[in-house]
Write an enzyme that holds these catalytic residues in place. Structure first.
Site, PDB file in Angstrom:
ATOM      1  N   GLU A 165       8.057  53.593   2.510  1.00 57.79           N
ATOM      2  CA  GLU A 165       8.391  53.700   1.519  1.00 57.79           C
ATOM      3  C   GLU A 165       8.752  55.412   1.324  1.00 57.79           C
ATOM      4  O   GLU A 165       8.692  56.526   1.207  1.00 57.79           O
ATOM      5  CB  GLU A 165       7.466  53.447   1.035  1.00 57.79           C
ATOM      6  CG  GLU A 165       6.843  51.582   0.973  1.00 57.79           C
ATOM      7  CD  GLU A 165       5.695  51.289   0.547  1.00 57.79           C
ATOM      8  OE1 GLU A 165       6.117  50.201  -0.307  1.00 57.79           O
ATOM      9  OE2 GLU A 165       4.978  51.737  -0.296  1.00 57.79           O
ATOM     10  N   CYS A 198       9.713  61.845  -3.198  1.00 57.98           N
ATOM     11  CA  CYS A 198       8.503  61.848  -1.964  1.00 57.98           C
ATOM     12  C   CYS A 198       9.364  61.186  -0.715  1.00 57.98           C
ATOM     13  O   CYS A 198       9.210  60.024  -0.732  1.00 57.98           O
ATOM     14  CB  CYS A 198       7.263  61.062  -2.470  1.00 57.98           C
ATOM     15  SG  CYS A 198       6.286  61.773  -1.960  1.00 57.98           S
ATOM     16  N   CYS A 215      -0.398  56.209   9.767  1.00 59.56           N
ATOM     17  CA  CYS A 215      -0.150  57.839  10.037  1.00 59.56           C
ATOM     18  C   CYS A 215      -1.712  57.905  10.775  1.00 59.56           C
ATOM     19  O   CYS A 215      -2.457  57.175  10.799  1.00 59.56           O
ATOM     20  CB  CYS A 215      -1.041  58.821   8.727  1.00 59.56           C
ATOM     21  SG  CYS A 215      -1.504  59.983   8.400  1.00 59.56           S
ATOM     22  N   CYS A 247      -7.407  59.380   6.241  1.00 57.37           N
ATOM     23  CA  CYS A 247      -7.876  60.527   5.777  1.00 57.37           C
ATOM     24  C   CYS A 247      -9.066  59.223   4.732  1.00 57.37           C
ATOM     25  O   CYS A 247      -8.523  58.027   4.356  1.00 57.37           O
ATOM     26  CB  CYS A 247      -7.206  60.966   4.790  1.00 57.37           C
ATOM     27  SG  CYS A 247      -6.848  62.312   5.644  1.00 57.37           S
ATOM     28  N   CYS A 291      -7.021  57.977   1.585  1.00 55.06           N
ATOM     29  CA  CYS A 291      -5.520  57.186   1.298  1.00 55.06           C
ATOM     30  C   CYS A 291      -5.338  55.887   2.027  1.00 55.06           C
ATOM     31  O   CYS A 291      -5.542  55.938   3.333  1.00 55.06           O
ATOM     32  CB  CYS A 291      -5.038  58.137   2.479  1.00 55.06           C
ATOM     33  SG  CYS A 291      -3.603  58.335   2.572  1.00 55.06           S
ATOM     34  N   SER A 336       3.803  68.944   3.300  1.00 51.44           N
ATOM     35  CA  SER A 336       2.973  68.415   2.596  1.00 51.44           C
ATOM     36  C   SER A 336       1.553  68.278   3.290  1.00 51.44           C
ATOM     37  O   SER A 336       2.149  67.739   4.233  1.00 51.44           O
ATOM     38  CB  SER A 336       2.465  68.351   1.581  1.00 51.44           C
ATOM     39  OG  SER A 336       1.129  67.574   1.288  1.00 51.44           O
ATOM     40  N   ASN A 347      -6.290  57.554  -6.832  1.00 52.10           N
ATOM     41  CA  ASN A 347      -5.855  56.854  -7.032  1.00 52.10           C
ATOM     42  C   ASN A 347      -6.333  55.221  -6.280  1.00 52.10           C
ATOM     43  O   ASN A 347      -6.315  54.945  -4.907  1.00 52.10           O
ATOM     44  CB  ASN A 347      -4.239  56.893  -6.883  1.00 52.10           C
ATOM     45  CG  ASN A 347      -2.919  57.709  -8.457  1.00 52.10           C
ATOM     46  OD1 ASN A 347      -3.676  57.209  -9.257  1.00 52.10           O
ATOM     47  ND2 ASN A 347      -2.096  58.153  -7.117  1.00 52.10           N
TER      48      ASN A 347
HETATM   49  N1  SAH Z   1      -0.002  64.338   5.322  1.00 48.03           N
HETATM   50  C1  SAH Z   1       0.604  64.847   4.334  1.00 48.03           C
HETATM   51  C2  SAH Z   1       1.159  64.190   3.543  1.00 48.03           C
HETATM   52  C3  SAH Z   1       0.550  62.848   2.857  1.00 48.03           C
HETATM   53  S1  SAH Z   1      -0.536  62.741   1.158  1.00 48.03           S
HETATM   54  C4  SAH Z   1      -1.092  65.367   4.310  1.00 48.03           C
HETATM   55  O1  SAH Z   1      -1.612  65.848   3.653  1.00 48.03           O
HETATM   56  O2  SAH Z   1      -1.000  66.425   3.194  1.00 48.03           O
HETATM   57  C5  SAH Z   1       0.860  63.205   0.112  1.00 48.03           C
HETATM   58  C6  SAH Z   1      -0.777  63.512  -0.868  1.00 48.03           C
HETATM   59  O3  SAH Z   1      -1.089  62.582  -1.691  1.00 48.03           O
HETATM   60  C7  SAH Z   1      -1.911  64.330  -0.218  1.00 48.03           C
HETATM   61  O4  SAH Z   1      -2.041  65.966  -0.903  1.00 48.03           O
HETATM   62  C8  SAH Z   1      -3.191  63.440  -0.616  1.00 48.03           C
HETATM   63  O5  SAH Z   1      -4.091  63.747   0.237  1.00 48.03           O
HETATM   64  C9  SAH Z   1      -3.197  62.572  -1.977  1.00 48.03           C
HETATM   65  N2  SAH Z   1      -3.956  61.824  -2.090  1.00 48.03           N
HETATM   66  C10 SAH Z   1      -3.846  60.457  -0.705  1.00 48.03           C
HETATM   67  N3  SAH Z   1      -4.747  59.017  -1.171  1.00 48.03           N
HETATM   68  C11 SAH Z   1      -3.967  59.067  -2.335  1.00 48.03           C
HETATM   69  C12 SAH Z   1      -5.012  58.765  -3.630  1.00 48.03           C
HETATM   70  N4  SAH Z   1      -5.145  57.164  -3.051  1.00 48.03           N
HETATM   71  N5  SAH Z   1      -5.035  59.163  -5.059  1.00 48.03           N
HETATM   72  C13 SAH Z   1      -4.468  60.779  -5.247  1.00 48.03           C
HETATM   73  N6  SAH Z   1      -4.114  60.703  -3.338  1.00 48.03           N
HETATM   74  C14 SAH Z   1      -4.053  60.430  -2.706  1.00 48.03           C
END
Ligand code: SAH
Length: 396
Positions: free
Chosen positions: A115, A128, A135, A139, A142, A221, A322
């Protein structure tokens, strides 16, 4: 030479010597850096200026048919058509949110879908982009991580997302107003685990014969792959965002498991090292901090964060969590959000709040899930925990 390297013997005819044939796999020019294109054109005995012409046709005029490249000789066009191609990932669908956010679902080789999201905001528009299918980092907050992992995207698949979005919004031509003014590698995947392809794609985003974006407007990022971050400043000068999310290792180990390998102190040292390599000494890192209710949103977390970052030139981007189906975490309350922000501001930091955009089409941060043909057991495990069946994508 390119042609020899890509010549693939057709095994179906191997036993009958009289009919042995060689099918040549075409070289995809779309994701090639200027250097790679230069080597390719040199291998054809072509002049260097052809590289810029072809780059402009592909990236600025959106032309993918060599025959339409009218300032190339007929002979070169014919040669290119037999040896090369300009191949984009396949656009599956496009959705627009009530707030103007747009999302493209794009199918890549192998059948998975990724996406890409566009977020308009005043006179700026941010795209974006994803760097991997799924991935591997997992985390805890996420949605992408819950889908498991399939593979790295090629440079063509990364730059192809920008091409598709720009084409669909009539924003390829750099002499016209830019609809897409910024690109962030904050979609699916961890960009530093796909180093070479990400670097090639980002350098195309900034190249004058391609998308011509300024280095301040292309942001990588990362969750903190320290050895790769240590090398990044040798090959590019894009803006850097670090997904921190916690002010100490104990909490970060829980939220970002990669922290057990590369703890906060090492990560910040590496990020400072990246800045030190850039000629412009005023540049800062963006520190991203996703606020999750009663997990990392307390005043003591804000104070600990303020103390942690004293030696890191940065601005702090607070992102309200989110929610998504497979997660029990909750969004931070507005009170806790503003209290957290104010503590950081009082400590002297520049703080921005990322407003939630596009959540009606699941395009908000952390909601990007695509359709990952998972090669790990992770998505299956998460789905089983929820009493759902495993998903399998049939390659198309
Ligand atoms: N792997 C990279 C890029 C992808 S995530 C990284 O970790 O930076 C991009 C951003 O969205 C990151 O800062 C991540 O922490 C944030 N993110 C991921 N899941 C989220 C969620 N459920 N709500 C808000 N931000 C989120």
């Amino acid at each position: 030479m390119m042609t020899t390297k890509n010549a693939v013997p057709d095994h179906s005819t191997q036993n009958d010597e009289s009919t042995v044939s060689v099918s040549v796999e075409k070289v995809n020019l779309l994701g090639m850096s200027e250097q790679k294109l230069t080597a390719f054109f040199a291998s054809l005995g072509e002049k260097r200026f052809r590289v810029k012409q072809v780059m402009q046709w592909m990236h600025q005029r959106g032309v993918i048919d060599f025959d339409a490249m009218s300032d190339l000789s007929k002979a070169l066009r014919a040669k290119l058509a037999t040896l090369a191609e300009i191949k984009l990932p396949e656009l599956v669908s496009e959705q627009t949110s009530t707030d103007g956010t747009r999302k493209w679902l794009v199918r890549v080789a192998g059948g998975s879908c990724i996406e890409t999201v566009f977020i308009p905001e005043g006179n700026r528009g941010t795209l974006c982009v994803s760097s991997q299918i799924g991935c591997s980092l997992d985390c805890s907050f996420c949605a992408t991580g819950k889908q498991g992992f399939n593979r790295d995207l090629s440079a063509a698949e990364i730059i192809g997302q920008l091409w598709i979005a720009a084409k669909s919004m009539d924003s390829l031509d750099p002499t016209k107003d830019r609809v897409i003014s910024n690109v962030v590698l904050m979609g699916m995947g961890e960009p530093l685990l796909n180093f070479d392809n990400v670097v090639d794609a980002m350098n195309l985003m900034m190249h004058d014969c391609a998308y011509g974006l300024s280095k301040r407007r292309v942001t990588l990022s990362t969750a903190g792959v320290v050895p790769a971050l240590d090398k990044l400043g040798d090959v590019t000068d894009v803006s850097l965002a670090i997904s921190l999310h916690a002010p100490n290792d104990e909490l970060r180990n829980e939220l970002v498991p990669l922290n057990r390998k590369y703890p906060i102190a090492e990560l910040l040292r590496s990020a400072q090292g990246y800045l030190a390599k850039l000629p412009d000494k005023r540049r800062k890192i963006t520190l991203e901090y996703t606020l999750i209710r009663e997990v990392n949103d307390r005043p003591e977390h804000a104070r600990e964060l303020a103390a942690l970052l004293v030696d890191t030139p940065c601005k702090i981007n607070l992102i309200p969590f989110n929610p998504f189906d497979q997660s029990d975490y909750q969004r931070v309350s507005n009170n806790a959000l503003y209290r957290f922000r104010d503590i950081l501001i009082e400590a002297g930091y520049t703080v921005t709040l990322r407003t939630t955009r596009g959540d009606d089409i699941d395009a908000a941060c952390g909601q990007l899930a695509g359709q990952v043909n998972d090669r790990t057991k992770r998505s299956q495990r998460y789905r089983q925990e929820q009493g759902l069946e495993a998903v399998r994508i049939i390659p198309g």
